[in-house]
Write an enzyme that holds these catalytic residues in place. Structure first.
Site, PDB file in Angstrom:
ATOM      1  N   GLU A 270      -6.526  -1.263   2.969  1.00  0.00           N
ATOM      2  CA  GLU A 270      -6.293  -1.484   1.537  1.00  0.00           C
ATOM      3  C   GLU A 270      -4.952  -0.849   1.230  1.00  0.00           C
ATOM      4  O   GLU A 270      -4.812   0.374   1.244  1.00  0.00           O
ATOM      5  CB  GLU A 270      -7.427  -0.866   0.712  1.00  0.00           C
ATOM      6  CG  GLU A 270      -7.472  -1.373  -0.714  1.00  0.00           C
ATOM      7  CD  GLU A 270      -6.785  -0.431  -1.681  1.00  0.00           C
ATOM      8  OE1 GLU A 270      -5.613  -0.729  -2.023  1.00  0.00           O
ATOM      9  OE2 GLU A 270      -7.383   0.560  -2.084  1.00  0.00           O
TER      10      GLU A 270
ATOM     11  N   CYS B 298      -2.822   1.950  -6.824  1.00  0.00           N
ATOM     12  CA  CYS B 298      -2.376   0.716  -6.178  1.00  0.00           C
ATOM     13  C   CYS B 298      -2.555  -0.502  -7.079  1.00  0.00           C
ATOM     14  O   CYS B 298      -1.830  -1.485  -6.962  1.00  0.00           O
ATOM     15  CB  CYS B 298      -3.135   0.509  -4.866  1.00  0.00           C
ATOM     16  SG  CYS B 298      -4.926   0.470  -5.052  1.00  0.00           S
TER      17      CYS B 298
END
Length: 488
Positions: A256, A290
């Site tokens: 990720e 993020c």
């Protein structure tokens, strides 16, 4: 509940708290006060050998544990986290620099992922297939992988570590967790304490803290782990992926990685709502997420009106001490990140974007910076800032907005604001990303929904059945009940 946790200067290896054998010390610093919290003797490569061997030994028995044992592990862990909620929040504020708003949300998210993990033991089922040959049974068995290596980041350290850790344990795996050196406690050692208190058997959960230059590659390349779960930057993720796949033992990876989330404001959007969404989606945790809204794309017909409302909202944000209840924007994690953010601000000025909100950095706190009339081909629009910088880009119309939204090497999260929900869905389906949220912030993670991205934002999906697939393996087994006659 026992006393407040202590002993965070030790490694957690095979159920024992012990001093790391490296000569390097990990210095743990409060990002707001710049005061040292403590020093941790780092783990050495010999410690990595020991911790993986201990985890492998523990897996031999934990992989055969019952459904009830694994469910009980999750239930007890949730109880311990709830009992120690304020203690955990205090650590997140002190070590990670998160505001109390963010820290409370992080603990709530951890409780959600633990509750989801508690359902996994019963969801690991064997499936009988239709046999394609006479007198045969055909089965698919689902089994644990073995030892899972978890490398977690500093921005949401408690949640992003627990997301992989408790899922791995609930599915019959054992774990070796290497947290970021910026957040060794909230991203690692604190989890070791919590799972120990919850009664997880020795060796099922392990934590090593050390210098990446000394143990980073060795941690990934080691023969024992079957999967490497990494959350962090795309640059580091590519390196880890290459090590995991290109080494002597090919490993699975769950990556990720970075993002450059666009939030598109269409011409029919509720502007007040859209401003609230943009501000929370960008400045929560100082933009160190993020999924954080990294670009605002606004239809030209409402652009000036939107910018005026945005300016008023951002000017009134509370900035500073993360321990205060009403602070939204706190400190940046370290000096390296501050330099990177300052460089991007200066480059934005040089590239001709108009800076309408700014401020001086104090105590690692960079106030919100808002740029308007940003050229979509410049670094402000193309780079992931990971800080409190909000670039605003003008789109000619909806079609142009869609082109701008996809003009990125990343494809993690995204958002669109519109009063027409069907229009929003059509627009969302045209974005090359793993997630799109209509009339809500780009920062969203539900324990039962697939979390992950496209392009350079990673591989695989976290949460729900998607992560269950990542952390287990399938094994096809046939049973021939009557001997076959072979043409030999």
């Amino acid at each position: 509940m026992s006393d407040v946790y202590s002993g965070f200067d030790l490694q957690f290896i095979a159920g024992k708290w012990q001093k790391g054998n490296s000569n390097k010390l990990i210095q743990n610093i409060n990002p707001y006060t710049q005061q040292e919290i403590l020093q941790i003797p780092g783990a050495s490569q010999a410690d990595i050998d020991s911790v993986y061997q201990g985890a492998l030994t523990a897996w031999q028995s934990w992989s055969r544990s019952s459904v009830e044992e694994r469910k009980t592990c999750c239930t007890r862990l949730a109880e311990v986290v709830e009992q120690r909620r304020e203690e955990i929040i205090s650590w997140l504020v002190k070590e990670a620099g998160g505001t109390r708003l963010k820290a409370r949300g992080e603990v709530t998210a951890v409780l959600g992922i633990i509750a989801e993990a508690a359902t996994y033991p019963e969801r690991i089922v064997n499936t009988q297939l239709k046999a394609l040959e006479p007198n045969q049974q055909s089965w698919v068995y689902r089994q644990s992988l073995g030892v899972i290596a978890v490398i977690s980041p500093w921005n949401y350290p408690f949640y992003l570590s627990m997301r992989s850790v408790i899922t791995a344990i609930a599915t019959g795996n054992t774990v070796v967790l290497k947290p970021s050196s910026d957040t060794p406690i909230t991203g690692g050692l604190l989890l070791g304490k919590l799972l120990e208190e919850a009664g997880v058997p020795a060796g099922v959960m392990n934590v090593v803290v050390g210098s990446s230059s000394e143990i980073g590659d060795y941690f990934v390349e080691h023969d024992i782990p079957k999967l490497v779960s990494f959350t962090g930057s795309t640059k580091v993720g590519k390196h880890i992926g290459a090590l995991a796949v290109g080494g002597r033992c090919i490993k699975r990876v769950a990556l990720e990685l970075g993002g450059n989330a666009p939030l598109v404001i269409l011409d029919d959007a509720d502007l007040d709502q859209a401003v609230d969404i943009a501000v929370m989606g960008r400045f929560l945790n100082q933009g160190q997420i993020c999924m954080s809204t990294n670009r605002l794309i606004v239809d030209a017909s409402i652009y000036d009106q939107f910018v005026e409302k945005l300016k008023i909202k951002v000017e009134n944000l509370k900035v500073g001490d993360p321990s205060l209840e009403d602070t939204l924007v706190g400190p940046i994690i370290n000096e390296q990140q501050i330099k990177s953010i300052h460089a991007l601000i200066e480059q934005g000025k040089q590239d001709g974007a108009r800076l309408i909100i700014s401020g001086e950095t104090q105590n690692n706190v960079i106030p919100p910076h808002v740029f308007i009339d940003v050229d979509p081909d410049t670094s402000l629009a193309r780079n992931e800032s990971f800080g409190p910088i909000l670039p605003v880009i003008k789109a000619k119309d909806e079609a142009h907005a869609a082109i701008l939204a996809n003009a990125s090497e990343y494809g993690l999260s995204s958002g669109v604001c519109t009063r027409d929900h069907e229009r929003g869905i059509r627009f969302a389906l045209g974005i090359d990303a793993g997630m799109t949220h209509i009339n809500d912030i780009t920062v969203m993670d539900h324990p039962n929904a697939p979390f992950g991205g496209e392009k350079n934002s990673g591989l695989g999906r976290f949460n729900g059945g998607w992560l269950l697939d990542e952390f287990t393996r399938t094994h096809w087994i046939t049973i021939q009940e009557v001997p076959k006659q072979y043409p030999i």
